[in-house]
Enzyme design. Structure first.
Site, PDB file in Angstrom:
ATOM      1  N   LYS A  13      31.601   0.343  65.632  1.00 28.73           N
ATOM      2  CA  LYS A  13      32.845  -0.580  65.082  1.00 28.73           C
ATOM      3  C   LYS A  13      32.551  -1.936  64.845  1.00 28.73           C
ATOM      4  CE  LYS A  13      34.768   1.112  68.847  1.00 28.73           C
ATOM      5  NZ  LYS A  13      34.741   0.025  69.767  1.00 28.73           N
ATOM      6  N   ARG A  88      43.129   2.724  72.296  1.00 26.12           N
ATOM      7  CA  ARG A  88      42.212   2.826  72.606  1.00 26.12           C
ATOM      8  C   ARG A  88      42.818   3.981  74.464  1.00 26.12           C
ATOM      9  NH1 ARG A  88      37.544  -0.505  73.521  1.00 26.12           N
ATOM     10  NH2 ARG A  88      34.963   0.438  74.319  1.00 26.12           N
ATOM     11  N   ARG A 127      20.456  -2.094  72.322  1.00 25.72           N
ATOM     12  CA  ARG A 127      21.735  -3.591  71.969  1.00 25.72           C
ATOM     13  C   ARG A 127      21.146  -4.323  72.252  1.00 25.72           C
ATOM     14  NH1 ARG A 127      27.855  -2.108  70.877  1.00 25.72           N
ATOM     15  NH2 ARG A 127      28.428  -2.387  73.214  1.00 25.72           N
ATOM     16  N   ARG A 162      24.825  -6.030  77.678  1.00 29.56           N
ATOM     17  CA  ARG A 162      25.510  -6.291  78.169  1.00 29.56           C
ATOM     18  C   ARG A 162      25.285  -4.881  79.074  1.00 29.56           C
ATOM     19  NH1 ARG A 162      29.654  -4.490  73.072  1.00 29.56           N
ATOM     20  NH2 ARG A 162      30.762  -3.025  75.260  1.00 29.56           N
ATOM     21  N   ARG A 173      30.744   5.511  80.121  1.00 36.59           N
ATOM     22  CA  ARG A 173      31.977   4.975  78.867  1.00 36.59           C
ATOM     23  C   ARG A 173      32.249   6.336  77.449  1.00 36.59           C
ATOM     24  NH1 ARG A 173      28.960   0.753  76.956  1.00 36.59           N
ATOM     25  NH2 ARG A 173      30.676   0.113  75.120  1.00 36.59           N
TER      26      ARG A 173
HETATM   27  P1  AMP Z   1      33.752  -2.828  73.732  1.00 37.56           P
HETATM   28  O1  AMP Z   1      33.520  -3.872  73.173  1.00 37.56           O
HETATM   29  O2  AMP Z   1      34.545  -2.459  72.378  1.00 37.56           O
HETATM   30  O3  AMP Z   1      33.020  -1.400  73.926  1.00 37.56           O
HETATM   31  O4  AMP Z   1      34.803  -3.152  75.113  1.00 37.56           O
HETATM   32  C1  AMP Z   1      33.730  -2.704  76.788  1.00 37.56           C
HETATM   33  C2  AMP Z   1      34.661  -2.599  77.614  1.00 37.56           C
HETATM   34  O5  AMP Z   1      35.594  -3.224  77.655  1.00 37.56           O
HETATM   35  C3  AMP Z   1      35.108  -1.117  77.686  1.00 37.56           C
HETATM   36  O6  AMP Z   1      34.754  -0.245  78.496  1.00 37.56           O
HETATM   37  C4  AMP Z   1      36.738  -1.677  78.611  1.00 37.56           C
HETATM   38  O7  AMP Z   1      35.894  -1.684  79.718  1.00 37.56           O
HETATM   39  C5  AMP Z   1      36.997  -2.601  78.094  1.00 37.56           C
HETATM   40  N1  AMP Z   1      38.021  -2.107  76.668  1.00 37.56           N
HETATM   41  C6  AMP Z   1      38.493  -2.852  75.228  1.00 37.56           C
HETATM   42  N2  AMP Z   1      39.291  -2.395  74.728  1.00 37.56           N
HETATM   43  C7  AMP Z   1      40.561  -1.655  75.912  1.00 37.56           C
HETATM   44  C8  AMP Z   1      40.917  -1.290  75.712  1.00 37.56           C
HETATM   45  N3  AMP Z   1      41.716  -1.519  74.318  1.00 37.56           N
HETATM   46  N4  AMP Z   1      41.222  -0.916  76.962  1.00 37.56           N
HETATM   47  C9  AMP Z   1      41.094  -0.551  77.761  1.00 37.56           C
HETATM   48  N5  AMP Z   1      39.968  -1.224  78.281  1.00 37.56           N
HETATM   49  C10 AMP Z   1      39.464  -1.741  77.135  1.00 37.56           C
END
Ligand code: AMP
Length: 222
Positions: A13, A88, A127, A162, A173
């Site tokens: 995404k 989320r 990644r 990461r 996750r």
């Molecule tokens: P992402 O880069 O979207 O995969 O997000 C990485 C991490 O950021 C997630 O595993 C969560 O720990 C945190 N995170 C990102 N967006 C949210 C959200 N909308 N609500 C809560 N935690 C978030």
């Protein structure tokens, strides 16, 4: 253009959001990137965010809402946004709806990128992200032109894994996605705003599919 992209971790995404932002001339707002930036900063807020990120757990709604809504409202004064990673949880989705409705705004569409779980684990393990500019690579499918050098910003030795892309955190996750974000998918589906796109092919094919779905939907609506 106000668009939400939903998908399991590693569904692509972020990559698709980046391209959509260029195509439609709106900012790409990634809640994950915002939270990672917050986690880099010293102080209690940064430490708190870092703890959740490292465990692969969701950051609590009130913290996320504060950080995201500020950027969202700033972008909304312009042409809109592509939202990646937010909402989320059901609570975040309902709060976003309330915020938008209070000012007579609405989302143009919510796109779900559909990718099978086994594909995701393979994708995330390979990644690499540039710690300097955030550019994302895949060691097999989308490697940098020169090993260990970022194509985008030219930095050397900055392509890292990461902290939440480690195998155990990936599994956590995925569980969090099913439990917490599953209800968000159902919420938007029941409101007739959700469009599901198969994201199991290459970046280009998926992008074409996303654009087609989006333009068809916006045309039909209006
Ligand atoms: P992402 O880069 O979207 O995969 O997000 C990485 C991490 O950021 C997630 O595993 C969560 O720990 C945190 N995170 C990102 N967006 C949210 C959200 N909308 N609500 C809560 N935690 C978030």
């Amino acid at each position: 253009m106000r668009l939400v992209l939903i998908g399991p971790p590693g569904s692509g995404k972020g990559t698709q959001a980046e391209r959509l932002a260029v195509r439609y001339g709106v900012p790409h707002l990634s809640s994950g990137a915002m939270l990672r930036a917050a986690a880099e900063r010293d102080g209690p807020l940064g430490r708190m965010a870092r703890g959740y990120l490292e465990q692969g757990a969701l950051v609590p709604d009130d913290l996320v809402m504060g950080i995201v809504m500020q950027e969202l409202n700033a972008a909304d004064r312009e042409a809109g946004y592509i939202l990646d990673g937010f909402p989320r949880t059901l609570n975040q989705a309902q709060s976003l709806t309330r915020e938008l409705e209070a000012t007579s705004r609405h989302l143009d569409a919510v796109l779900l990128l559909d990718v099978p779980e086994e594909r995701i684990v393979a994708r995330l393990g390979q990644r690499r992200t540039c710690s300097q500019c955030g550019a994302v690579y895949h060691l097999t499918y989308n490697p940098p032109r020169q090993q260990d050098k970022c194509d985008v910003c030219g930095a050397v030795g900055t392509l890292i894994q990461r902290c939440d892309d480690k195998a155990e955190t990936i599994r956590r996750r995925m569980r969090v996605y099913a439990d917490q974000t599953g209800p968000v998918v159902n919420y938007y589906r029941s409101r007739g705003q959700l469009f599901s796109v198969n994201g199991d092919d290459g970046i280009e094919e998926t992008f074409e599919r996303v654009v087609q779905t989006l333009e068809q939907n916006i045309r039909d609506k209006g």
